[in-house]
Design a protein around this motif. Structure first.
Motif, PDB file in Angstrom:
ATOM      1  N   VAL A  15       2.199  10.170   0.082  1.00  0.00           N
ATOM      2  CA  VAL A  15       2.218  10.724  -0.989  1.00  0.00           C
ATOM      3  C   VAL A  15       2.297   9.577  -2.261  1.00  0.00           C
ATOM      4  O   VAL A  15       1.506   9.788  -3.061  1.00  0.00           O
ATOM      5  N   SER A  16       3.136   8.780  -1.931  1.00  0.00           N
ATOM      6  CA  SER A  16       3.130   7.799  -2.889  1.00  0.00           C
ATOM      7  C   SER A  16       2.120   6.512  -2.677  1.00  0.00           C
ATOM      8  O   SER A  16       2.025   5.618  -3.694  1.00  0.00           O
ATOM      9  N   GLY A  17       1.212   6.898  -1.861  1.00  0.00           N
ATOM     10  CA  GLY A  17       0.220   5.946  -1.474  1.00  0.00           C
ATOM     11  C   GLY A  17      -0.985   6.580  -0.779  1.00  0.00           C
ATOM     12  O   GLY A  17      -0.793   7.803  -0.506  1.00  0.00           O
ATOM     13  N   GLU A  18      -1.816   5.691  -0.326  1.00  0.00           N
ATOM     14  CA  GLU A  18      -2.907   6.389   0.068  1.00  0.00           C
ATOM     15  C   GLU A  18      -2.679   6.747   1.559  1.00  0.00           C
ATOM     16  O   GLU A  18      -1.825   6.231   2.131  1.00  0.00           O
ATOM     17  N   PRO A  19      -3.370   7.887   2.230  1.00  0.00           N
ATOM     18  CA  PRO A  19      -3.179   8.284   3.325  1.00  0.00           C
ATOM     19  C   PRO A  19      -3.742   7.056   4.364  1.00  0.00           C
ATOM     20  O   PRO A  19      -4.576   6.441   3.996  1.00  0.00           O
ATOM     21  N   ILE A  20      -2.994   7.211   5.547  1.00  0.00           N
ATOM     22  CA  ILE A  20      -3.475   6.280   6.593  1.00  0.00           C
ATOM     23  C   ILE A  20      -3.967   6.951   7.848  1.00  0.00           C
ATOM     24  O   ILE A  20      -3.026   8.043   8.472  1.00  0.00           O
ATOM     25  N   GLU A  21      -4.952   6.790   8.214  1.00  0.00           N
ATOM     26  CA  GLU A  21      -5.755   7.282   9.768  1.00  0.00           C
ATOM     27  C   GLU A  21      -5.054   6.572  10.745  1.00  0.00           C
ATOM     28  O   GLU A  21      -4.886   5.400  10.811  1.00  0.00           O
TER      29      GLU A  21
END
Length: 413
Positions: A15-21
């Motif tokens: 949420v505070s950063g980009e999603p990580i697959e």
């Protein structure tokens, strides 16, 4: 002995950063110690949760509720929300009325809610001190406390007018409610000055819990959670806050869209909701789920509330889904359930995001939590499992009961 947990293979949404697959979250002794991709090292002796095909997010935060002080299914005996005998209830504390065995706590976990800010009700102009707690894990509520120093609840509008008007005493009008607030802050300021003078002289000083609480608001230690729906009540909230210089948080704000530019300019956040209610009183006449999108579009920091039990706490996510349907960006909706309430109420060092150093309050969802058919598969509070997967395809996820944490198989011998 160090306790390690690793959640691997899922779509990690900090949420505070980009999603990580295909991401990994590592937890050490209840605190997040690493967030990264599949290359993130996992300790050899870690408990590993395979989250492939799932979404991994921070636990949601109910920013304004009455969980435990207004117990579901208990009637009047379980309702300790309002001490409506004194217009200035600053000395009252929500903590003293919370029953952690209330069924709503289990509902919170089923809805992915791991933190709740519990507030005294809105019958008094000044309702009392709030408290932030985790939604599971303690033998007593004290063991679930996240912060005692959050805010003071206050109310403008119809509720205090009705309560004290029916008693034929002040305040029975909006003028009277505002006067109660001003008088309380003037008295608190005078008290703080006398206390400081006594300390300088080394003289004894009689404590007053009401004045001390409001002095903490004036000093900035506590926020001011202002219940207000109508735009004119919001304007009054701003006016009084600027007179006395305290940190204002608008709670409900269902007409906040009418002066959203003012709120944005003054950097005043809004805890919006509840949304799944009827227009049960005059001040709700212009309420609408889409109003949240208008407030956020103006640049106001927003959070979402169920006002549990007004709306059941497990429907916090559903309100976010409906807000997205009515124009709120999905990213903002997730922020309104996590990082925003954490920062609004001073909890961002501990909860609200998947970041190194924050508490390992983590929920694994079957899919996007803003999709109506997604379910909680796992939930952890401080790295401890509080929701576990269903044993069978036709069963619901299992709440890890309190006695299991404390080495008991049951409370019954």
């Amino acid at each position: 002995m160090t306790d390690f947990l690793a959640i691997t293979g899922g779509r990690v949404v900090p949420v505070s950063g980009e999603p990580i697959e295909n991401g990994t979250v590592v937890v050490t002794d209840g605190v997040i110690s690493a967030v990264g991709g599949p290359e993130t090292p996992v300790p050899d002796d870690a408990r590993v949760v395979d989250a492939a095909g799932s979404w991994v997010l921070p636990g949601f935060i109910e920013a304004h509720g009455h969980l435990g002080v207004h117990e579901g299914g208990e009637g009047w005996s379980g309702d300790d929300t309002n001490e409506m005998t004194d217009p200035n209830g600053a000395r009252f504390r929500a903590l003293d009325g919370i029953d952690i065995e209330e069924v709503g706590f289990r509902d919170a976990l089923r809805g992915g809610v791991t933190t709740a800010v519990i507030k005294p009700g809105s019958g008094n102009p000044i309702g009392g001190r709030t408290v932030a707690i985790k939604t599971w894990g303690g033998r007593t509520v004290d063991e679930q406390v996240l912060s005692l120093d959050v805010s003071v609840k206050s109310a403008l509008g119809e509720n205090p007018k009705r309560v004290y008007g029916d008693k034929k005493q002040t305040p029975s009008t909006r003028l009277g409610v505002a006067a109660v607030l001003r008088e309380a802050f003037v008295n608190a300021r005078n008290y703080a000055e006398k206390r400081a003078a006594a300390a300088t002289k080394g003289e004894p000083f009689d404590r007053d819990l009401t004045h001390e609480t409001l002095a903490d608001v004036l000093d900035g230690r506590l926020a001011w959670d202002q219940h207000c729906h109508r735009h004119d009540d919001i304007a009054t909230a701003i006016r009084i806050a600027e007179e006395f210089g305290y940190r204002l948080v608008v709670n409900h704000g269902t007409e906040g869209h009418k002066i959203a530019d003012v709120l944005a300019e003054k950097d005043i956040p809004v805890i919006f909701g509840p949304m799944l209610t009827s227009r049960s009183k005059v001040e709700l006449r212009d309420r609408g789920i889409g109003n949240l999108a208008l407030i956020a579009a103006a640049g106001v920091k927003v959070a979402i509330t169920t006002d549990h039990p007004v709306v059941p706490i497990e429907q916090l996510r559903l309100q976010a889904i409906l807000a997205v349907r009515d124009g709120l960006p999905a990213k903002t909706a997730l922020e309104a359930l996590t990082v925003n309430p954490a920062s609004i109420l001073g909890l961002e060092a501990r909860v609200g995001a998947l970041e190194v150093g924050r508490d390992a309050d983590i929920v694994v969802w079957s899919g996007d939590p803003l999709a109506i058919d997604s379910d909680v598969q796992h939930a952890f509070i401080a790295g401890r499992p509080v929701v576990e997967p269903a044993a069978g395809d036709d069963e619901a996820p299992r709440i890890v009961d309190r006695w299991e944490r404390f080495g008991r198989t049951s409370w019954i011998r």
